[in-house]
Design a protein around this motif. Sequence first.
Motif, mmCIF file in Angstrom:
data_model
loop_
_atom_site.group_PDB
_atom_site.id
_atom_site.type_symbol
_atom_site.label_atom_id
_atom_site.label_comp_id
_atom_site.label_asym_id
_atom_site.label_seq_id
_atom_site.Cartn_x
_atom_site.Cartn_y
_atom_site.Cartn_z
ATOM 1 N N SER A 72 -34.150 -56.789 -20.849
ATOM 2 C CA SER A 72 -32.842 -56.648 -20.146
ATOM 3 C C SER A 72 -32.806 -56.382 -18.663
ATOM 4 O O SER A 72 -31.846 -56.169 -18.083
ATOM 5 C CB SER A 72 -31.923 -55.562 -20.998
ATOM 6 O OG SER A 72 -32.704 -54.293 -20.861
ATOM 7 N N SER A 73 -33.911 -56.130 -18.192
ATOM 8 C CA SER A 73 -34.162 -55.770 -16.819
ATOM 9 C C SER A 73 -34.801 -57.118 -16.111
ATOM 10 O O SER A 73 -34.794 -57.018 -14.783
ATOM 11 C CB SER A 73 -35.238 -54.521 -16.479
ATOM 12 O OG SER A 73 -36.518 -55.130 -16.764
ATOM 13 N N GLY A 102 -31.504 -56.038 -26.614
ATOM 14 C CA GLY A 102 -31.222 -55.904 -25.084
ATOM 15 C C GLY A 102 -32.491 -54.840 -24.980
ATOM 16 O O GLY A 102 -32.106 -53.646 -24.877
ATOM 17 N N ASN A 103 -33.772 -55.228 -24.700
ATOM 18 C CA ASN A 103 -35.091 -54.281 -24.760
ATOM 19 C C ASN A 103 -35.070 -53.801 -23.586
ATOM 20 O O ASN A 103 -34.625 -54.259 -22.477
ATOM 21 C CB ASN A 103 -35.974 -55.055 -25.365
ATOM 22 C CG ASN A 103 -37.401 -54.030 -25.733
ATOM 23 O OD1 ASN A 103 -36.897 -52.987 -26.288
ATOM 24 N ND2 ASN A 103 -38.532 -54.502 -25.383
ATOM 25 N N LYS A 104 -35.772 -52.745 -23.259
ATOM 26 C CA LYS A 104 -36.200 -52.149 -22.152
ATOM 27 C C LYS A 104 -34.925 -51.656 -21.485
ATOM 28 O O LYS A 104 -34.837 -51.629 -20.012
ATOM 29 C CB LYS A 104 -36.912 -53.217 -21.052
ATOM 30 C CG LYS A 104 -38.135 -53.773 -21.751
ATOM 31 C CD LYS A 104 -39.156 -54.258 -20.601
ATOM 32 C CE LYS A 104 -40.395 -54.993 -21.285
ATOM 33 N NZ LYS A 104 -41.082 -55.560 -20.425
ATOM 34 N N SER A 105 -34.323 -50.981 -22.270
ATOM 35 C CA SER A 105 -33.048 -50.487 -21.703
ATOM 36 C C SER A 105 -33.122 -49.226 -21.003
ATOM 37 O O SER A 105 -32.424 -48.752 -20.300
ATOM 38 C CB SER A 105 -31.925 -50.231 -23.055
ATOM 39 O OG SER A 105 -32.784 -49.498 -23.928
ATOM 40 N N ASP A 106 -34.458 -48.792 -21.122
ATOM 41 C CA ASP A 106 -34.512 -47.343 -20.470
ATOM 42 C C ASP A 106 -34.885 -47.709 -18.955
ATOM 43 O O ASP A 106 -35.043 -46.643 -18.209
ATOM 44 C CB ASP A 106 -36.015 -46.787 -21.009
ATOM 45 C CG ASP A 106 -37.326 -47.972 -21.230
ATOM 46 O OD1 ASP A 106 -37.056 -48.722 -21.817
ATOM 47 O OD2 ASP A 106 -38.208 -47.412 -20.342
ATOM 48 N N SER A 161 -31.854 -52.266 -15.952
ATOM 49 C CA SER A 161 -31.499 -52.799 -17.006
ATOM 50 C C SER A 161 -30.049 -53.119 -17.311
ATOM 51 O O SER A 161 -29.295 -52.779 -16.969
ATOM 52 C CB SER A 161 -32.096 -52.301 -18.316
ATOM 53 O OG SER A 161 -31.283 -51.102 -18.307
ATOM 54 N N SER A 178 -26.504 -54.084 -19.111
ATOM 55 C CA SER A 178 -25.865 -53.506 -20.305
ATOM 56 C C SER A 178 -25.794 -54.785 -21.270
ATOM 57 O O SER A 178 -25.543 -55.958 -21.039
ATOM 58 C CB SER A 178 -24.632 -53.114 -20.043
ATOM 59 O OG SER A 178 -23.440 -54.275 -19.652
ATOM 60 N N ASN A 179 -25.383 -54.457 -22.788
ATOM 61 C CA ASN A 179 -25.225 -55.310 -23.478
ATOM 62 C C ASN A 179 -24.128 -56.369 -23.395
ATOM 63 O O ASN A 179 -24.295 -57.522 -23.506
ATOM 64 C CB ASN A 179 -24.802 -54.787 -25.018
ATOM 65 C CG ASN A 179 -26.090 -54.206 -25.670
ATOM 66 O OD1 ASN A 179 -26.972 -54.227 -25.226
ATOM 67 N ND2 ASN A 179 -25.743 -53.090 -26.562
ATOM 68 N N SER A 190 -28.931 -52.431 -27.753
ATOM 69 C CA SER A 190 -30.163 -52.147 -27.021
ATOM 70 C C SER A 190 -31.076 -51.413 -27.541
ATOM 71 O O SER A 190 -30.968 -50.682 -28.560
ATOM 72 C CB SER A 190 -29.241 -50.947 -25.926
ATOM 73 O OG SER A 190 -28.084 -51.259 -25.238
ATOM 74 N N ASN A 219 -35.358 -49.577 -26.916
ATOM 75 C CA ASN A 219 -36.465 -49.041 -26.012
ATOM 76 C C ASN A 219 -37.504 -49.066 -27.268
ATOM 77 O O ASN A 219 -37.631 -48.281 -27.937
ATOM 78 C CB ASN A 219 -36.293 -47.837 -25.460
ATOM 79 C CG ASN A 219 -37.354 -47.280 -24.711
ATOM 80 O OD1 ASN A 219 -38.522 -47.663 -24.835
ATOM 81 N ND2 ASN A 219 -37.291 -45.930 -24.215
#
Length: 188
Positions: free
Chosen positions: A102-103, A135-139, A143, A145-146, A167, A169
Amino acid sequence: KVKRDKMTILVLGLNNSGKSTIINHFKKSNEQSAIMVPTVGFLIEQFYSKYFVNNKYNTNNSYFSDMGVCIKAIDMSGATRYRNLWEHQFKNCQGIIYVIDSSDRMRFVVVKDELDLVLQHPDLSNRILPILFYGNKSDLEDSLSNVKIAAALGLENIKEKPWHICSSNAVSGEGLDEGIQWLVQQIR
Ligand code: GTP
């Protein structure tokens, strides 16, 4: 009451999206590999998830208690080159996990193109088959949002398949269980 003794979930996504890290989370602890190496090729690995084997894990959770689930991961980055090697996997799968970094805004267009190819594939297009998006790497700070990911990928256009975006991590494991619970519930 075993409905299916084996079901197959495919994990798709571009390279570096987090597929291996996610898959590692779903492995039995004695099988977890501590070091992740970039995967070259089309099929990363195939294994039975800890949740689904022999009632040994997560016995409180009825969704997970009585099925063997085989998880196979495919790196979509080699899509054109390797397509003929893995597209036959579509026929026999009961669910799809689509992993998005997601980033990685630069590659959202590629993610969308690959997703469209999957959705339009003759072995999938007419099937009611659930798709879970991580939506990975939400940390990571930048990144998306969904809601923004869903808009960028045009998920509202997926009419005939149940889908869900979650989301995650993958490093800490946050969000992963919630997502796969949704998926398995859809399959049963
Ligand atoms: P390929 O094997 O190249 O197809 O990549 P992959 O999709 O399997 O990705 P992998 O699991 O190897 O993760 C790529 C890198 O991203 C690794 O350095 C991971 O530690 C890191 N990573 C994965 N998930 C997350 C996450 O949720 N947050 C952060 N910050 N890093 C992550």
